[in-house]
Design a protein around this motif. Structure first.
Motif, PDB file in Angstrom:
ATOM      1  N   ASP A 185      27.801  14.825 109.510  1.00 36.99           N
ATOM      2  CA  ASP A 185      27.920  16.281 109.587  1.00 36.99           C
ATOM      3  C   ASP A 185      27.881  16.932 108.215  1.00 36.99           C
ATOM      4  N   GLY A 186      28.408  16.246 107.219  1.00 36.22           N
ATOM      5  CA  GLY A 186      28.461  16.838 105.891  1.00 36.22           C
ATOM      6  C   GLY A 186      28.055  15.850 104.823  1.00 36.22           C
ATOM      7  N   PRO A 187      28.023  16.288 103.565  1.00 40.97           N
ATOM      8  CA  PRO A 187      27.576  15.430 102.471  1.00 40.97           C
ATOM      9  C   PRO A 187      28.660  14.486 101.983  1.00 40.97           C
ATOM     10  N   LEU A 188      28.229  13.479 101.226  1.00 44.08           N
ATOM     11  CA  LEU A 188      29.105  12.555 100.516  1.00 44.08           C
ATOM     12  C   LEU A 188      28.920  12.746  99.019  1.00 44.08           C
ATOM     13  N   PRO A 189      29.905  12.399  98.216  1.00 48.51           N
ATOM     14  CA  PRO A 189      29.658  12.352  96.773  1.00 48.51           C
ATOM     15  C   PRO A 189      28.550  11.336  96.481  1.00 48.51           C
ATOM     16  N   PRO A 190      27.730  11.572  95.474  1.00 52.15           N
ATOM     17  CA  PRO A 190      26.594  10.680  95.234  1.00 52.15           C
ATOM     18  C   PRO A 190      26.997   9.239  94.984  1.00 52.15           C
ATOM     19  N   MET A 191      28.106   9.001  94.259  1.00 50.96           N
ATOM     20  CA  MET A 191      28.506   7.629  93.990  1.00 50.96           C
ATOM     21  C   MET A 191      28.968   6.926  95.255  1.00 50.96           C
ATOM     22  N   SER A 192      29.602   7.653  96.161  1.00 53.24           N
ATOM     23  CA  SER A 192      30.016   7.049  97.424  1.00 53.24           C
ATOM     24  C   SER A 192      28.803   6.624  98.242  1.00 53.24           C
ATOM     25  N   ALA A 193      27.815   7.521  98.334  1.00 53.74           N
ATOM     26  CA  ALA A 193      26.600   7.183  99.080  1.00 53.74           C
ATOM     27  C   ALA A 193      25.902   5.988  98.446  1.00 53.74           C
ATOM     28  N   TYR A 194      25.813   6.006  97.117  1.00 52.97           N
ATOM     29  CA  TYR A 194      25.167   4.878  96.417  1.00 52.97           C
ATOM     30  C   TYR A 194      25.887   3.579  96.709  1.00 52.97           C
ATOM     31  N   GLN A 195      27.219   3.575  96.606  1.00 55.21           N
ATOM     32  CA  GLN A 195      27.944   2.314  96.724  1.00 55.21           C
ATOM     33  C   GLN A 195      27.854   1.754  98.144  1.00 55.21           C
ATOM     34  N   LEU A 196      27.877   2.620  99.149  1.00 54.39           N
ATOM     35  CA  LEU A 196      27.737   2.150 100.526  1.00 54.39           C
ATOM     36  C   LEU A 196      26.403   1.440 100.730  1.00 54.39           C
ATOM     37  N   VAL A 197      25.320   2.074 100.248  1.00 54.09           N
ATOM     38  CA  VAL A 197      23.994   1.465 100.403  1.00 54.09           C
ATOM     39  C   VAL A 197      23.886   0.203  99.552  1.00 54.09           C
ATOM     40  N   HIS A 198      24.349   0.267  98.323  1.00 56.37           N
ATOM     41  CA  HIS A 198      24.281  -0.866  97.399  1.00 56.37           C
ATOM     42  C   HIS A 198      24.987  -2.094  97.979  1.00 56.37           C
ATOM     43  N   ASP A 199      26.186  -1.896  98.518  1.00 52.27           N
ATOM     44  CA  ASP A 199      26.957  -3.029  99.021  1.00 52.27           C
ATOM     45  C   ASP A 199      26.260  -3.707 100.188  1.00 52.27           C
ATOM     46  N   GLU A 200      25.661  -2.904 101.080  1.00 49.90           N
ATOM     47  CA  GLU A 200      24.985  -3.514 102.224  1.00 49.90           C
ATOM     48  C   GLU A 200      23.761  -4.301 101.787  1.00 49.90           C
ATOM     49  N   LEU A 201      23.056  -3.796 100.777  1.00 50.74           N
ATOM     50  CA  LEU A 201      21.846  -4.471 100.317  1.00 50.74           C
ATOM     51  C   LEU A 201      22.144  -5.778  99.590  1.00 50.74           C
ATOM     52  N   MET A 202      23.400  -6.002  99.205  1.00 52.97           N
ATOM     53  CA  MET A 202      23.737  -7.271  98.563  1.00 52.97           C
ATOM     54  C   MET A 202      23.495  -8.456  99.488  1.00 52.97           C
ATOM     55  N   LEU A 203      23.450  -8.196 100.802  1.00 56.26           N
ATOM     56  CA  LEU A 203      23.249  -9.276 101.766  1.00 56.26           C
ATOM     57  C   LEU A 203      21.789  -9.662 101.915  1.00 56.26           C
ATOM     58  N   ASP A 204      20.870  -8.896 101.315  1.00 55.11           N
ATOM     59  CA  ASP A 204      19.471  -9.325 101.286  1.00 55.11           C
ATOM     60  C   ASP A 204      19.339 -10.587 100.443  1.00 55.11           C
ATOM     61  N   GLY A 205      18.259 -11.323 100.680  1.00 57.86           N
ATOM     62  CA  GLY A 205      17.987 -12.483  99.838  1.00 57.86           C
ATOM     63  C   GLY A 205      17.633 -12.053  98.422  1.00 57.86           C
ATOM     64  N   ASN A 206      17.796 -12.967  97.490  1.00 55.82           N
ATOM     65  CA  ASN A 206      17.426 -12.728  96.094  1.00 55.82           C
ATOM     66  C   ASN A 206      15.909 -12.813  95.980  1.00 55.82           C
ATOM     67  N   ALA A 207      15.276 -11.696  95.600  1.00 53.44           N
ATOM     68  CA  ALA A 207      13.809 -11.653  95.581  1.00 53.44           C
ATOM     69  C   ALA A 207      13.222 -12.692  94.638  1.00 53.44           C
ATOM     70  N   ARG A 208      13.887 -12.979  93.527  1.00 56.23           N
ATOM     71  CA  ARG A 208      13.366 -13.942  92.566  1.00 56.23           C
ATOM     72  C   ARG A 208      13.361 -15.360  93.133  1.00 56.23           C
ATOM     73  N   LEU A 209      14.221 -15.629  94.121  1.00 60.35           N
ATOM     74  CA  LEU A 209      14.281 -16.958  94.740  1.00 60.35           C
ATOM     75  C   LEU A 209      13.473 -17.011  96.031  1.00 60.35           C
ATOM     76  N   ASN A 210      12.728 -15.942  96.322  1.00 60.36           N
ATOM     77  CA  ASN A 210      11.916 -15.893  97.530  1.00 60.36           C
ATOM     78  C   ASN A 210      10.580 -16.576  97.253  1.00 60.36           C
ATOM     79  N   LEU A 211      10.445 -17.813  97.687  1.00 61.34           N
ATOM     80  CA  LEU A 211       9.222 -18.574  97.483  1.00 61.34           C
ATOM     81  C   LEU A 211       8.285 -18.454  98.673  1.00 61.34           C
ATOM     82  N   ALA A 212       8.594 -17.521  99.583  1.00 64.68           N
ATOM     83  CA  ALA A 212       7.712 -17.239 100.717  1.00 64.68           C
ATOM     84  C   ALA A 212       6.701 -16.157 100.375  1.00 64.68           C
ATOM     85  N   THR A 213       7.129 -15.160  99.615  1.00 63.89           N
ATOM     86  CA  THR A 213       6.296 -13.981  99.409  1.00 63.89           C
ATOM     87  C   THR A 213       5.303 -14.165  98.272  1.00 63.89           C
TER      88      THR A 213
END
Length: 472
Positions: A44-72
């Motif tokens: 419904d309303g906005p978030l402080p920019p650092m809060s929005a960043y940290q929420l997205v950042h933390d979830e993306l930590m569960l992605d694989g490490n791109a440098r160790l991706n020997l598939a792509t």
């Protein structure tokens, strides 16, 4: 699962509130905990920019490490200076050539450089464009092939006629999409025995007067091998001599077109062959650019029907364009020009030779373990495929892939297509940024898991289709 389908229910609000760390609040830690945003509807309303960043950042930590991706095959490392240039250009819509004329000029220069690199008869007249990747480039090349066929056969066929395209079963899925979307019959040559890609005799045998072209892949994604472009062209020359049927060749050089010019200069695969009408490559693969850029070139204006080029009066300028997409950032094109300028031919040669040397050395070390059999050795693309040795019964390639993932390595395991569905392999792609030290760490981790795999009673894979991690 269906594409883009959200979950049936979201966590209850009190539980969802705990997603926010009190310290995420910029001023008042308690106030920052008051309400966490919903996941599957717009808050419904906005978030402080650092809060929005940290929420997205933390979830993306569960992605694989791109440098160790020997598939792509896609680039996972660039110099910081390239990153700065990309950041400076991400707000430029490169389709607005009248508004951003220098970005348009850098695109034109890249096309000219590729025309020289691929030995166009007259690089000054060769035509080409940037794309969002090789998939779009292949679509554009296929459209040009079909339109040229339709023009040559206008007196024999209605506009709704369904011609065919000849290629190996190992082609990237974008070619199957092209045939589906643009009403073309795909004529696929299956794998046979130890032949894992298209061969000249099989290609010519499937061609007839309804064939718009043959796709030759310079660097198969299944095993890293080059298809014999010159032999395919020679077979089609003989077909034309016998029957009068003239079939052009498109070279899908998504990866190999940025390897062969530097490491395999004696290999004739490009516009030096008169039958090659067009070539594509992925700038974001061995062109060494972050994802989002490909290139399509035609040997001369005659190979690209003029009616396919749209001239749009847009934002005050006459803008010729041939693309499936319209608006996109200029960042990747600028980064491609940066790489061409920064490395030159010798720099690209050094980078690609390093990747090939690492691939060949890694393949030899894996073979020396005794548990695996190599299909390819990384001596064409810096890519190799291998399977378990004939006497290995305790585990399969899917077990190896799963156990390596536990160590952070993404090594795809997959089953080959018709007629080699019996063959399941692992594949390793060596790219710039995958160093000899990282290759040594991979070997160490593989050595750690092998004793446990050898001690198994049997492979643990029940559904190979579900276990595969090869989707591109």
């Amino acid at each position: 699962m269906p594409l883009h389908q959200g979950p049936a229910a979201s966590p209850p609000e009190p539980e969802r509130r705990l997603a926010l760390n009190p310290f995420f609040g910029e001023a008042n830690p308690v106030g920052g905990m008051a309400q966490a945003p919903p996941r599957h509807r717009m808050p419904d309303g906005p978030l402080p920019p650092m809060s929005a960043y940290q929420l997205v950042h933390d979830e993306l930590m569960l992605d694989g490490n791109a440098r160790l991706n020997l598939a792509t095959f896609v680039t996972t490392w660039m110099e910081p200076q390239a990153g700065v240039l990309m950041a400076e250009c991400r707000d430029k819509n490169m389709i607005d050539k009248d508004e951003y004329p220098r970005t348009a000029e850098l695109e034109r220069r890249c096309v000219a450089m590729l025309a020289h690199l691929w030995n166009a008869p007259d690089p000054a007249t060769a035509v080409g464009c940037s794309t969002t990747g090789s998939s779009e480039a292949c679509m554009l090349a296929g459209i040009a092939l079909k339109r040229r066929w339709a023009r040559r056969n206008a007196d024999r066929y209605p506009g709704s006629a369904r011609p065919n395209l000849v290629m190996g079963v190992n082609v990237q899925v974008c070619w199957e999409k092209f045939c589906n979307f643009w009403e073309v019959e795909p004529r696929l040559v299956p794998m046979e025995g130890d032949r894992y890609h298209l061969d000249a005799a099989s290609a010519a045998a499937l061609c007839d007067e309804n064939t718009i072209g043959v796709v030759a892949v310079l660097g198969s994604t299944f095993d890293g091998s080059y298809e014999p472009v010159a032999e395919i062209c020679a077979a089609l020359d003989e077909l034309e001599r016998r029957t009068g049927v003239d079939v052009p060749v498109h070279v899908d050089g998504a990866s190999g077109a940025m390897i062969a010019p530097f490491l395999d200069e004696e290999l004739v695969w490009d516009f030096r062959l008169p039958r090659v009408s067009s070539i594509n490559t992925s700038g974001h693969k061995y062109g060494l650019v972050y994802p989002g850029v490909g290139w399509a070139l035609w040997r001369s204006p005659a190979e690209l029907p003029e009616e396919l080029v749209f001239r749009v009066n847009y934002l005050g300028g006459d803008m010729p364009t041939f693309a499936l997409n319209f608006s996109r950032p200029g960042a990747q094109v600028v980064a491609q020009y940066y790489n061409f300028l920064r490395l030159g031919r010798e720099g690209y040669r050094a980078v690609q030779q390093t990747s090939r040397d690492i691939a060949r050395g890694l393949a030899e070390r894996i073979e020396a373990m005794g548990d695996f059999r190599l299909l390819t050795r990384g001596d064409q693309l810096p890519v190799f495929a291998f399977t378990t040795a004939p006497d290995v019964t305790a585990f399969d390639v899917f077990d190896v892939s799963r156990r390596l993932r536990e160590r952070g390595w993404l090594v795809p395991a997959y089953t080959f297509p018709a007629h080699r569905e019996d063959l399941s392999v692992l594949r390793i792609v060596c790219r710039n940024g995958f160093s000899a030290d990282l290759a040594g760490l991979l070997i160490e981790d593989l050595g750690r898991i092998l004793p446990e795999l050898r001690a198994q009673d049997r492979p643990f894979t029940h559904d190979k289709a579900a276990a595969t991690s090869f989707h591109h």
